[in-house]
Design an enzyme around this catalytic site. Structure first.
Site, short mmCIF file in Angstrom:
data_model
loop_
_atom_site.label_atom_id
_atom_site.label_comp_id
_atom_site.label_asym_id
_atom_site.label_seq_id
_atom_site.Cartn_x
_atom_site.Cartn_y
_atom_site.Cartn_z
CG HIS A 54 -26.37 -61.05 57.57
ND1 HIS A 54 -25.32 -60.34 58.12
CD2 HIS A 54 -26.00 -61.33 56.29
CE1 HIS A 54 -24.37 -60.20 57.22
NE2 HIS A 54 -24.74 -60.79 56.10
CG HIS A 136 -21.38 -68.30 55.04
ND1 HIS A 136 -21.47 -68.23 53.67
CD2 HIS A 136 -20.74 -67.17 55.43
CE1 HIS A 136 -20.90 -67.12 53.26
NE2 HIS A 136 -20.46 -66.44 54.31
P1 2AM Z 1 -19.51 -62.87 54.22
O1 2AM Z 1 -20.23 -62.83 55.50
O2 2AM Z 1 -19.19 -64.23 53.75
O3 2AM Z 1 -18.30 -61.97 54.17
C1 2AM Z 1 -22.61 -58.02 53.61
O4 2AM Z 1 -21.30 -57.59 53.41
C2 2AM Z 1 -22.74 -59.46 53.26
O5 2AM Z 1 -22.43 -59.65 51.88
C3 2AM Z 1 -21.84 -60.39 54.04
O6 2AM Z 1 -22.61 -61.47 54.51
C4 2AM Z 1 -20.80 -60.88 53.07
O7 2AM Z 1 -20.52 -62.25 53.14
C5 2AM Z 1 -21.44 -60.63 51.74
N1 2AM Z 1 -20.43 -60.16 50.79
C6 2AM Z 1 -19.65 -59.07 50.93
N2 2AM Z 1 -18.84 -58.93 49.85
C7 2AM Z 1 -19.14 -59.96 49.01
C8 2AM Z 1 -18.68 -60.37 47.74
N3 2AM Z 1 -17.75 -59.66 47.08
N4 2AM Z 1 -19.21 -61.48 47.20
C9 2AM Z 1 -20.14 -62.20 47.85
N5 2AM Z 1 -20.63 -61.86 49.06
C10 2AM Z 1 -20.14 -60.75 49.64
#
Ligand code: 2AM
Length: 195
Positions: A54, A136
């Site tokens: 996603h 991304h």
């Molecule tokens: P990522 O794919 O770059 O890790 C569910 O966990 C989504 O939220 C993921 O797409 C993740 O991004 C994002 N996510 C999780 N923890 C986060 C944080 N502390 N700050 C920003 N995005 C976060």
């Protein structure tokens, strides 16, 4: 497939880990997984399951039921046209161990939607990272060692016609994303009619 939350089983008193995101079409998820298998060795990192691929718009963290309700109401007032996304960029963030697909030129609609959701979240008390939004799709996690990154992506495109709120649930060693609610974006025809 991303599971839909059964309203009867949701414990309304417990904070939930929530985020707004764009879902990828199922056929695109499958194509990306195939492309990833063809282009990365197994030791590159932990592959994200197809159904979990996603594009995050705004991460909310642990959110109470009351705050989630406010954020859902605010999200429902967003009115902007859908947009096309082409995943034509790829990169590696060794610090966070993430290998991702992204957009060389993210569409303005995507940046506007994320900006709006992130500022609504911040105003509602959900901490937002000061880092600039870099749209991304995470492909692999735990990729902390140097990896040969393919020169080209699968160049997959899709039309984002709705955005969604998801709950992230970790159980029995697996992360699953449950769909909480989706909101349609206006179609391009409607927008041009209105001009
Ligand atoms: P990522 O794919 O770059 O890790 C569910 O966990 C989504 O939220 C993921 O797409 C993740 O991004 C994002 N996510 C999780 N923890 C986060 C944080 N502390 N700050 C920003 N995005 C976060």
């Amino acid at each position: 497939m991303i599971n839909v939350v059964d309203k009867n089983t949701v414990n309304k008193t417990k904070p939930r880990r929530l985020f707004f995101a764009l879902a990828l079409p199922e056929d695109m998820q499958q194509n990306i997984v195939q492309w990833r298998a063809d282009n990365f060795p197994p030791e590159a990192g932990r592959p994200i399951a197809a159904a979990n691929l996603h594009l995050t718009l705004a991460f909310l963290g642990e959110v109470s039921a009351a705050k989630a309700q406010v954020l859902q109401q605010l999200a429902g007032r967003i009115s902007q046209p859908g947009f096309n996304i082409t995943l034509d960029d790829i990169g590696h963030w060794p610090g966070s161990g993430v290998i991702w697909l992204g957009c060389k030129n993210p569409p303005r609609g995507l940046l506007q939607l994320a900006q709006l959701l992130r500022s609504q979240a911040a105003r509602s008390g959900c901490y937002q990272t000061p880092l600039p939004f870099h749209p991304h799709v995470t492909l692999l996690r735990g990729a902390v060692r140097p990896v040969a990154i393919p020169a080209k992506t699968a160049n997959e495109s899709f039309h984002a016609s709705h955005f969604s709120l998801y709950e992230s649930v970790f159980a029995r060693g697996r992360t699953r994303y449950h769909l909480v609610q989706s909101w349609p974006m206006a179609s391009s025809e409607r927008t041009s009619d209105a001009l």
